[in-house]
Every structure is written in C-alpha cells, then in structure tokens.
Design a protein around this motif. Structure first.
Motif, PDB file in Angstrom:
ATOM      1  N   LEU A  48      28.709 -16.958 -92.001  1.00 58.27           N
ATOM      2  CA  LEU A  48      30.098 -17.316 -91.702  1.00 58.27           C
ATOM      3  C   LEU A  48      30.666 -18.152 -92.837  1.00 58.27           C
ATOM      4  O   LEU A  48      30.017 -19.102 -93.280  1.00 58.27           O
TER       5      LEU A  48
ATOM      6  N   TYR B 189      34.149 -20.335 -93.799  1.00 55.70           N
ATOM      7  CA  TYR B 189      35.436 -20.871 -93.356  1.00 55.70           C
ATOM      8  C   TYR B 189      36.149 -21.468 -94.560  1.00 55.70           C
ATOM      9  O   TYR B 189      35.591 -22.299 -95.268  1.00 55.70           O
TER      10      TYR B 189
ATOM     11  N   TYR C   4      36.371 -22.228 -85.678  1.00 58.67           N
ATOM     12  CA  TYR C   4      35.830 -21.482 -84.537  1.00 58.67           C
ATOM     13  C   TYR C   4      36.159 -22.350 -83.340  1.00 58.67           C
ATOM     14  O   TYR C   4      35.546 -23.394 -83.138  1.00 58.67           O
TER      15      TYR C   4
ATOM     16  N   HIS D 283      34.071 -22.553 -77.638  1.00 62.02           N
ATOM     17  CA  HIS D 283      33.548 -21.329 -77.022  1.00 62.02           C
ATOM     18  C   HIS D 283      32.111 -21.590 -76.576  1.00 62.02           C
ATOM     19  O   HIS D 283      31.538 -22.622 -76.902  1.00 62.02           O
TER      20      HIS D 283
ATOM     21  N   ASP E  62      28.232 -19.529 -76.426  1.00 66.43           N
ATOM     22  CA  ASP E  62      27.600 -18.381 -77.090  1.00 66.43           C
ATOM     23  C   ASP E  62      27.006 -17.375 -76.107  1.00 66.43           C
ATOM     24  O   ASP E  62      26.694 -16.246 -76.491  1.00 66.43           O
TER      25      ASP E  62
ATOM     26  N   ILE F 287      21.882 -22.690 -85.995  1.00 71.04           N
ATOM     27  CA  ILE F 287      22.838 -22.618 -87.117  1.00 71.04           C
ATOM     28  C   ILE F 287      22.193 -23.269 -88.333  1.00 71.04           C
ATOM     29  O   ILE F 287      21.685 -24.392 -88.246  1.00 71.04           O
TER      30      ILE F 287
ATOM     31  N   THR G 290      30.658 -29.474 -86.487  1.00 70.73           N
ATOM     32  CA  THR G 290      30.351 -28.741 -85.259  1.00 70.73           C
ATOM     33  C   THR G 290      30.385 -29.752 -84.116  1.00 70.73           C
ATOM     34  O   THR G 290      29.743 -30.808 -84.217  1.00 70.73           O
TER      35      THR G 290
ATOM     36  N   HIS H  74      31.191 -25.441 -77.444  1.00 72.70           N
ATOM     37  CA  HIS H  74      31.128 -26.037 -78.783  1.00 72.70           C
ATOM     38  C   HIS H  74      32.156 -25.377 -79.693  1.00 72.70           C
ATOM     39  O   HIS H  74      32.684 -24.308 -79.362  1.00 72.70           O
TER      40      HIS H  74
ATOM     41  N   GLY I  24      33.558 -25.072 -84.115  1.00 72.31           N
ATOM     42  CA  GLY I  24      33.529 -25.442 -85.528  1.00 72.31           C
ATOM     43  C   GLY I  24      34.942 -25.919 -85.854  1.00 72.31           C
ATOM     44  O   GLY I  24      35.878 -25.114 -85.838  1.00 72.31           O
TER      45      GLY I  24
ATOM     46  N   LYS J 248      33.279 -24.024 -96.024  1.00 70.79           N
ATOM     47  CA  LYS J 248      32.090 -24.263 -95.198  1.00 70.79           C
ATOM     48  C   LYS J 248      31.392 -22.930 -95.022  1.00 70.79           C
ATOM     49  O   LYS J 248      32.018 -21.938 -94.660  1.00 70.79           O
TER      50      LYS J 248
ATOM     51  N   THR K 180      24.311 -18.119 -88.606  1.00 75.36           N
ATOM     52  CA  THR K 180      24.011 -18.295 -87.177  1.00 75.36           C
ATOM     53  C   THR K 180      23.034 -17.222 -86.698  1.00 75.36           C
ATOM     54  O   THR K 180      23.213 -16.034 -86.980  1.00 75.36           O
TER      55      THR K 180
ATOM     56  N   TRP L  37      21.573 -15.885 -83.107  1.00 73.39           N
ATOM     57  CA  TRP L  37      21.610 -15.908 -81.646  1.00 73.39           C
ATOM     58  C   TRP L  37      20.321 -15.266 -81.157  1.00 73.39           C
ATOM     59  O   TRP L  37      20.023 -14.106 -81.491  1.00 73.39           O
TER      60      TRP L  37
HETATM   61  O1  LIG Z   1      30.613 -23.099 -87.495  1.00 76.56           O
HETATM   62  C1  LIG Z   1      30.235 -23.828 -86.599  1.00 76.56           C
HETATM   63  O2  LIG Z   1      30.165 -25.047 -86.733  1.00 76.56           O
HETATM   64  C2  LIG Z   1      29.863 -23.237 -85.264  1.00 76.56           C
HETATM   65  C3  LIG Z   1      29.481 -21.808 -85.347  1.00 76.56           C
HETATM   66  C4  LIG Z   1      29.237 -21.223 -84.001  1.00 76.56           C
HETATM   67  O3  LIG Z   1      29.550 -21.776 -83.004  1.00 76.56           O
HETATM   68  C5  LIG Z   1      28.585 -19.906 -83.871  1.00 76.56           C
HETATM   69  O4  LIG Z   1      28.316 -19.276 -84.905  1.00 76.56           O
HETATM   70  O5  LIG Z   1      28.320 -19.494 -82.731  1.00 76.56           O
END
Ligand SMILES: O=C(O)CCC(=O)C(=O)O
Ligand SMILES: [Fe+2]
Length: 416
Positions: A311, A313, A319, A322, A324, A347, A359, A393, A395, A403, A407, A409
């Motif tokens: 990711l 940013y 983000y 949300h 996960d 992460i 985060t 949580h 971002g 940034k 990630t 999952w």
């Molecule tokens: O970028 C972040 O700090 C959080 C990323 C996140 O929540 C995710 O990838 O599920």
C-alpha cells in the motif's frame, strides 16, 4: 497400437522449446505452445523441463497442475538448470504454503547462485544483509555486486542504496551516483561479473534463512489480551523494505473496496491509497522470508495467508476506519472446508511519511505512528472466534511525504 513419436535430437528439442516460447510470447495457440515445450521436456531438454514445470505450476495454458509442475522442475534442477533450482528454493521456503525447509532452500539457492543466477544472488544478499556480522555483510555485498553485474535491475537498485549509505561496504557516493545515472539511461554500468563458484557456504546461508523466518520479538503489547495488538520494531531490514517497494511499485493501482452486496469493485473514499498484490507465485527469496516472518509473528502458518498487499499513501490519502474481517457472505467456514475468517492482520511498515499516516484503533485508544521496519499484529476475532468490532482501525491521512506498508491478512485455515 499407438505409434510412439519419433525421438527428438537435442537440436530438435531446443527448436521445439524456442518455438513454444515464441508462441506464448505472441499469445497464440497456448495449447500448441505447451505441447511443443512438453515435447522438448520429454526429450530431456532441461530448459524446457523448467519452463514446463513453471507453466504447470502457474496453470498458464490450462488449469494448474502443481504436482506435475514440481516434478518437471525437479528434473530440470537435477540436470543442473539454475533457474529451476531457484524456483524450487522459493517453494522450499514455503511461498505456496508448504512448511519451510531452510536446509533444502539453502542448498538450492547456493547451487543457483554458484551458477550466477541473478535472483538467487540477490536473495542471498538480502538474507545475509540482515545480519550485523561483518563477514555476513561482506558476503552479502559480494552477492549483490554479482547480482547487479548479472543484469538484475532490482539488485542494481539495492546496490546503489548500499553504496550510497555505506551499508555492508564503504560508502562510495560517486560510484552510487554513476551507477544510478547509468541505470536511469539504460546503459551498462561497470559491474562485477557473477562468480564462478558459490559466494557463501550452504551452511552460512541456511543459518541466515532460518533466522530470517523466525518471529520478531514482541516489543510492545498495546492490547495484551484478545484482541492482541502487538508491535515489533526492527522486524525488517531497510533493504527488505526497499525490496518490497521495488517489487511492487510497477504494479500499483488505485485501491478499491468490494461492494458487500454485489461484489463489484468500488473506488470509494474509504480507501484512497494505491496498492499492489503480490501473487504467491512471484519468485523472490526476500519476499517469501518477510511473509514467513509476518505469519510467524501472528503465530499462524503462511499457508493461511491471502496474498501480501503493498500500500502506498500520498498526501491526503488514507484508509478510513474499517475492520478487516469479511462479511459473512464471503466466508467459507473451516467446518465447510473453507479458509474461514481473517483471524489476524500483520502490517509491515516500509517507509514513513514526513507527517501523518499513523495507524489508529479508536475503540482501543491505540495510536501507532509509522516506524519503518516495524511490524504490527492484531487479531480480528474475539476469544470465541467471532468478529470483534473493537478491532476498528484506520490509517490516518498522510500530510507530507509518502507512507508505504505491506499488509498480510491471515485466515483461520489454509488459503494458499
Ligand atoms: O495503513 C494503515 O495504517 C492501515 C492499513 C490497514 O488497515 C489494512 O491494510 O488493512
Ligand atoms: Fe485494515
């Protein structure tokens, strides 16, 4: 009775292999292209055995046949094909969810590197480069020089950084700049050629692979009971972070979310970053090692993980809050033979923005500023195994700079 096809000479086999590859490159008649490569493989041509193995593993011209693919790769490796050895090394490290066999991976990597295989040399360099030990560092730089000299663009980019910062070698900014300029213009830079023998011993490589897969020590338990929110610092080397960014950057695209009702791709304000997904079939030793370490940090097998996601940013991107875990409609429970819910998220922080991007977990009163090299683990489920809404949580928006995170999952059951 079927007539056996006439035996192929090595020249005919090579011609069939090249013809097959050319057809793949032109995107024409994949079934025929595969048949040509299979004929060359059957005639004992090692490069064709390797390519057939990889095609079957990937399911390029039909459905994937992983077992047959591995068998062809093993035949090519036995015949001395360095690229086949390298592919098998990434599999031995567990990229597709097998339990890692570091001794086997080290043996295959050493052989491939000894034959000058660029990605094998780069993989060894990144693994040895994690160590503070001077001998390991010196071996590491030699391997990176050799990978760069063999034309590996990622090895070249990592070498520029190493020369510039003086990591594992004396800093040489002039050479770093000359190399960077040469790479930017696509001209050949004066680089060392690949070695004629393995640049480091199998035992040394095996030891470093072993430690590269181990879970990083927990430094802070921000929420010690379920759901765990744990942090490890210095869990990735700066070079590993750079490697992930280099591997994923060309594939970044605007992040999307999935409409829970229709399953359609949505470019929603929830998530304004760019992302790229690393296919588990991507062959890179450093990429596998980082993922193994992330899974080990969660205490779950890498085989349970979805593809790693990179990711990025930029200022203003975020983000939004949300969770996960997946909507129940998208979960095939363990009892039904599925991979179940997303049990944990890990992460890895790769690059910190100049400002913003922390985060946060509003319901747990946790705020974690971005620290490159750190890993964050959190559970998404409560002690009973049900989705835990307190795992909300976000971002936060990046204010200045960029940034970058990755990630993973990880499901309750086997996913890969
Ligand atoms: O970028 C972040 O700090 C959080 C990323 C996140 O929540 C995710 O990838 O599920
Ligand atoms: Fe998340």
């Amino acid at each position: 009775m079927h007539a056996l096809p006439p035996p192929m000479s090595p020249e005919q086999a090579e011609r069939a292999w090249r013809d097959g590859l050319a057809r793949f490159a032109r995107d024409e008649e994949p079934a025929q292209a595969l048949a040509l490569i299979a004929a060359a493989a059957g005639a004992g041509f090692a490069a064709a055995q390797r390519d057939l193995g990889r095609l079957l593993l990937h399911g390029v011209a039909g459905s994937a046949e992983p077992e047959a693919g591995r068998a062809w790769l093993a035949r090519a490796a036995e015949a001395g094909d360095a690229a086949a050895r390298f592919t098998l090394a990434t599999l031995a490290l567990g990229s597709l969810g097998d339990a890692p066999d570091t001794a086997r991976a080290a043996e295959l990597l050493t052989q491939a590197a000894g034959a000058g295989h660029p990605a094998a040399l780069r993989g060894i360099a990144v693994m040895l480069g994690r160590s503070a030990d001077a001998t390991a560092q010196a071996h590491s730089t030699r391997c990176l020089e050799a990978a760069a000299g063999a034309g590996d663009p990622i090895g070249q980019a990592l070498l520029v950084e190493r020369l510039f910062r003086g990591h594992g070698c004396a800093p040489d900014r002039d050479r770093a700049q000359a190399l960077a300029r040469a790479l930017a213009t696509g001209s050949a830079a004066p680089l060392r050629p690949p070695p004629g023998r393995p640049p480091a011993s199998t035992a040394l490589i095996a030891r470093h692979l072993e430690s590269a897969l181990a879970p990083p020590p927990v430094e802070a338990r921000l929420h010690p009971s379920q759901p765990r929110v744990h942090v490890a610092r210095g869990a990735l080397s700066p070079e590993e972070a750079h490697l992930l960014m280099l591997l994923g950057a060309p594939h970044l695209h605007r992040s999307a979310t999935v409409d829970p009702g229709t399953g359609a791709r949505l470019e929603a304000p929830l998530r304004t970053s760019h992302d790229a997904s690393f296919d588990p079939l991507i062959e890179d030793i450093g990429l596998v090692a980082v993922q193994q370490r992330m899974a080990a940090f969660a205490g779950l097998p890498l085989g349970n993980a979805e593809p790693l996601i990179l990711l990025r940013y930029r200022p203003g991107e975020e983000y939004r809050p949300h969770r996960d875990y997946l909507p129940p409609s998208r979960v095939v429970p363990l009892q039904a033979g599925g991979a179940g819910q997303r049990a944990a998220t890990v992460i890895a922080y790769l690059r910190a923005p100049a400002a913003g991007g922390a985060t946060v977990f509003p319901d747990l009163d946790i705020r974690l500023p971005v620290a490159p090299g750190a890993m964050l683990l959190f559970d998404n489920l409560d002690a009973a195994g049900d989705p835990d809404p307190r795992t909300l949580h976000a971002g936060e928006p990046v204010l200045r700079g960029e940034k970058w995170v990755a990630t993973l999952w990880i499901r309750q059951g086997r996913q890969r």
